[in-house]
Design a protein around this motif. Structure first.
Motif: not given
Length: 307
Positions: A82-102
């Motif tokens: 939902l956040k990314d659908l409202l954002s022009e910049k759809r990014t996620i940190s490497v740490e955040g990405c791996l946290t989401q994977v976990f």
């Protein structure tokens, strides 16, 4: 946990579901509705089961845990979408990405184990009704849920430890709306052959370790039901299993295929992920409430008490 990744990049770019602002606006409204319904539906199940003493049985104890898991699972993926659908910049940190994977692995993994436990519960209730109360004691049910969480957590830690040791050098665009290992591995400039093999083995062991008990339970259940001479008895027995069977089909049908099939960056990858991470948590409370007379009566009783 220290992040041991030696990447030259610090964040990933998520492609998302669309680049068209008008479609993104429609998708935002659509998935916001899905998320709100998911939260309300699963909270309602938790409230009803908690409030109605008639539902304080092993089956509904497991169902309340399933509702809690669906809340967690949906909250791991949909708010970021939902956040990314409202954002022009759809990014996620490497740490955040791996946290989401976990958290994707631990919630999905626990749900797979819990569905297997729920199949065993139905097997014990239908095939051994006289021993059911003795076998499925509250202490045993709590242990089964804790074991489900423990095994899923162990599997998640192993998977994430593999990903932490990967290097991400140049490519940083994930052709997805969330971080999933099948979409993350192709971005690494490290040798991922061992990681892929371990991931496949993990999924197979996890999938077979949960799906085989489900298959065995249903084989015995069907055999027992077919031996019942009364038509009404067979119908009642089938009705107690139909909701669980639909949930198993939805969850395993999309989740296992997504992680075992090669990543193609196609719409099919997105659809499969949306199925098990957003649609299934939405449908589960409605499947169990619409197809279960006890839950429908309890919902009316609970609403009458608070309204």
């Amino acid at each position: 946990m220290a992040w041991r990744n030696h990447s030259t990049i610090t964040e990933f770019i998520l492609i998302g579901l669309s680049d068209d602002p008008y479609i993104e606006a429609l998708l935002f409204v659509f998935f916001l509705g899905i998320y709100l319904l998911t939260v309300m539906g699963n909270l309602m199940m938790l409230l009803v089961i908690r409030a109605d003493s008639r539902l304080h049985t092993p089956m509904y104890f497991f169902l309340s845990n399933l509702s809690f898991l669906d809340l967690c699972f949906s909250s791991v993926t949909v708010p970021k979408l939902l956040k990314d659908l409202l954002s022009e910049k759809r990014t996620i940190s490497v740490e955040g990405c791996l946290t989401q994977v976990f958290f994707v692995f631990i919630t999905a993994g626990t749900e797979a184990f819990l569905l297997s436990v729920m199949a065993y519960d139905r097997y014990a209730a239908i095939c051994h009704p006289l021993l059911y109360g003795q076998v499925m004691s509250i202490q045993f049910c709590v242990k089964l849920v804790l074991i489900s969480w423990g095994l899923a957590c162990l599997n998640s830690v192993v998977i994430v430890l593999l990903a932490i040791n990967l290097d991400f050098c140049e490519a940083q665009t994930i052709h997805h709306y969330i971080c999933e290992l099948p979409s993350l591995f192709p971005l690494s400039c490290s040798d991922i052959s061992i990681n892929v093999d371990i991931l496949i083995c993990s999924i197979l062991l996890h999938g077979l370790g949960t799906f085989l008990p489900i298959s065995f339970s249903y084989a015995r259940i069907v055999s027992t039901i077919l031996s019942i001479s009364s038509t009404s008895g067979r119908s009642k027995a089938f009705s107690t299993c139909s909701s669980h069977f639909i949930t198993v089909t939805l969850f395993f049908g999309s989740g296992v295929i997504r992680y075992l099939m090669p990543t193609t960056d196609s719409s099919l990858d997105l659809l499969l992920s949306l199925q098990y991470s957003a649609v299934t948590p939405l449908l589960n409370p409605f499947i169990y409430s619409l197809k279960n007379k006890e839950v429908k009566v309890a919902v009316r009783r609970t609403l009458g008490k608070y309204l």
